[in-house]
Design a protein around this motif. Structure first.
Motif, short mmCIF file in Angstrom:
data_model
loop_
_atom_site.label_atom_id
_atom_site.label_comp_id
_atom_site.label_asym_id
_atom_site.label_seq_id
_atom_site.Cartn_x
_atom_site.Cartn_y
_atom_site.Cartn_z
N ALA A 57 0.74 -6.68 -1.74
CA ALA A 57 -0.50 -7.06 -2.15
C ALA A 57 -1.45 -6.00 -2.25
N SER A 58 -1.38 -5.13 -1.20
CA SER A 58 -2.45 -3.90 -0.95
C SER A 58 -2.06 -3.00 -2.07
N GLY A 59 -0.78 -2.51 -2.13
CA GLY A 59 -0.36 -1.65 -2.99
C GLY A 59 -0.50 -1.86 -4.63
N LEU A 60 -0.46 -3.27 -4.79
CA LEU A 60 -0.79 -3.60 -6.34
C LEU A 60 -2.26 -3.66 -6.33
N GLY A 61 -3.02 -4.03 -5.66
CA GLY A 61 -4.61 -3.97 -5.66
C GLY A 61 -4.85 -2.45 -6.06
N VAL A 62 -4.43 -1.63 -5.34
CA VAL A 62 -4.76 -0.08 -5.43
C VAL A 62 -4.20 0.21 -6.81
N LEU A 63 -3.03 -0.21 -7.17
CA LEU A 63 -2.54 0.21 -8.60
C LEU A 63 -3.38 -0.43 -9.55
N PHE A 64 -3.86 -1.60 -9.51
CA PHE A 64 -4.74 -2.01 -10.58
C PHE A 64 -6.07 -1.61 -10.54
#
Length: 107
Positions: A57-64
């Motif tokens: 979830a953190s990684g996807l947040g950073v990518l977003f």
């Protein structure tokens, strides 16, 4: 006839307590000692799955967030290029106008 069938089904399906030997064999087969706390029976992979979910979830947040930043930078770049193009166009027309004006006045 239906009544007899119902009676037979009730007799065949009545609850029966398991023998202590059966319970002991079952617990031994499951490797769970009687009285063991539920914390020891909890699957080992649950904390790992939770940690992996948090990381994902953190990684996807950073990518977003990075994608939004790229889109914002792209929009700002296009706006800057449009302003620059208009400014250069005005300068070009001003130079052409002054150049044609100088040619008419003996330049």
């Amino acid at each position: 006839m239906t009544h007899d069938l119902e009676q037979e089904l009730r007799r065949a399906l009545r609850p029966v307590d398991a023998s202590p030997e059966c319970t002991a064999r079952l617990l031994t087969g499951l490797a769970i000692a009687p009285g063991t706390s539920t914390a020891l029976r909890r699957p080992w992979w649950r904390p790992l799955a939770l940690a992996a979910s948090v990381v994902l979830a953190s990684g996807l947040g950073v990518l977003f967030y990075q994608q939004q930043q790229r889109e914002r930078a792209h929009t700002q770049l296009l706006e800057a290029l449009t302003i620059t193009s208009r400014s250069l166009d005005r300068a070009y027309r001003a130079v052409r106008w002054h150049g044609s004006d100088a040619g008419e006045h003996g330049g």
